[in-house]
Design an enzyme around this catalytic site. Structure first.
Site, short mmCIF file in Angstrom:
data_model
loop_
_atom_site.label_atom_id
_atom_site.label_comp_id
_atom_site.label_asym_id
_atom_site.label_seq_id
_atom_site.Cartn_x
_atom_site.Cartn_y
_atom_site.Cartn_z
N LYS A 299 -8.24 -3.08 0.05
CA LYS A 299 -8.95 -1.92 -0.51
C LYS A 299 -9.21 -2.20 -1.98
O LYS A 299 -8.29 -2.50 -2.74
CB LYS A 299 -8.07 -0.68 -0.35
CG LYS A 299 -8.79 0.62 -0.08
CD LYS A 299 -7.77 1.73 0.18
CE LYS A 299 -8.47 3.06 0.42
NZ LYS A 299 -7.50 4.16 0.60
O1 G3P Z 1 -7.03 7.56 0.67
C1 G3P Z 1 -8.08 8.02 0.00
C2 G3P Z 1 -8.36 9.49 0.10
O2 G3P Z 1 -8.37 9.84 1.42
C3 G3P Z 1 -7.51 10.39 -0.75
O3 G3P Z 1 -7.81 11.70 -0.50
O4 G3P Z 1 -6.79 13.93 -0.46
O5 G3P Z 1 -6.28 12.37 -2.34
O6 G3P Z 1 -8.51 13.42 -2.16
P1 G3P Z 1 -7.31 12.92 -1.43
#
Ligand code: G3P
Length: 217
Positions: free
Chosen positions: A83
Site C-alpha cells: 500500500k
Molecule cells: O484503510 C483505509 C480507510 O478505510 C480508513 O478509513 O474510517 O479511517 O476513514 P477511515
C-alpha cells in the site's frame, strides 16, 4: 463485489473468515498502531489466515525508502499488496513494484484525477476514501461513480477498492455503482445482515412454532 475487512484485529478477521465474508484485508498505520502489534508479525499472522490480498502500508514518503519498505513487506507472503500513498513518489513506487509483478494498493485517493494517475501507474487497487469525503460534505460515492466511468471508458484493469466505509448502506451503494471491492470495519460487514423485519418475522415464526409445539429433532 468482493469484501475486504479494514482492520488489523486478528480475532475479528478470524470471526468473519469463519463466516466466509473475507475476500481480503486492508490495514494502514493507524489500524496497525491500534492493534498494538509489530507490523511484520501481525501482517504475517493475517496473511496466514486469509487467502486473498492483504494490504500492508509503507510509512516512508520518499521513493527509495518506499521501495526498501515495500520489498520488506512483500517478503512476508505472496498475498501481500503493498500500500502506497497517492503522491508522486507513491505513484513512481507503484510503477516499479507492478513492473516487478507485485500487487499494489494506491491509497488516500480523493479525486478522479488521482485515480486516473494510479491506473496509468498500473496499480492493482485504487482506494478512494468515501467516508472522509462525506465528512467534509463532498459526496464520496460520486467519486466511486466517476472513477467507474473513467476506468470503463478506457478499460483500465485497476480495481476500485472503496475505502473509509462507514455504514452498511455505503456497502450496497458501492455495489450498485459497481465498485470491484469495498473494505469495511468488521462491525459494518456484520451489520449488513441486520434488518428489523427479519428479526420481527423470525420472532413471529418462533412464537407460532412454540404455540404449535413444532419439534424437528
Ligand atoms: O484503510 C483505509 C480507510 O478505510 C480508513 O478509513 O474510517 O479511517 O476513514 P477511515
Amino acid at each position: 463485489m468482493k469484501f475486504f475487512v479494514d482492520t488489523a484485529d486478528v480475532d475479528a478477521i478470524r470471526e468473519l473468515n469463519d463466516l466466509n465474508l473475507v475476500d481480503g484485508v486492508t490495514t494502514n498505520p493507524s489500524l496497525i498502531a491500534k492493534s498494538g502489534r509489530d507490523i511484520l508479525e501481525v501482517t504475517k499472522e493475517i496473511c496466514d489466515m486469509v487467502d486473498g490480498p492483504v494490504s500492508a502500508e509503507v510509512v516512508a514518503t520518499e521513493y527509495e525508502a518506499m521501495i526498501e519498505e515495500g520489498r520488506k513487506l512483500a517478503e512476508i507472503a505472496p498475498n501481500i499488496a503493498i500500500k502506497v500513498p497517492l503522491t508522486l513518489d507513491g505513484l513512481r513506487a507503484c510503477k516499479t513494484f507492478t513492473s516487478e509483478g507485485q500487487m499494489v494498493n494506491v491509497t488516500l485517493c480523493f479525486s478522479a484525477n488521482q485515480a486516473l494517475l494510479a491506473a496509468k501507474a498500473g496499480a492493482t487497487f485504487i482506494s478512494p476514501f468515501v467516508g472522509r469525503l462525506d465528512d467534509i460534505n463532498i459526496d464520496g460515492l460520486e467519486l466511486i461513480a466517476d472513477i467507474r466511468q473513467i476506468y470503463d471508458n478506457y478499460g483500465y484493469e485497476t480495481q476500485i477498492l472503496a475505502a473509509s466505509i462507514r455504514s452498511a448502506n455505503h456497502m450496497s451503494d458501492c455495489a450498485k455503482i459497481g465498485a470491484d471491492v469495498a473494505t469495511a470495519p468488521p462491525a459494518v460487514i456484520k451489520a449488513m445482515a441486520n434488518h428489523v423485519l427479519t428479526d420481527k418475522g423470525l420472532a413471529a415464526f418462533l412464537s407460532d412454532a412454540k404455540t404449535a409445539g413444532i419439534k424437528i429433532v
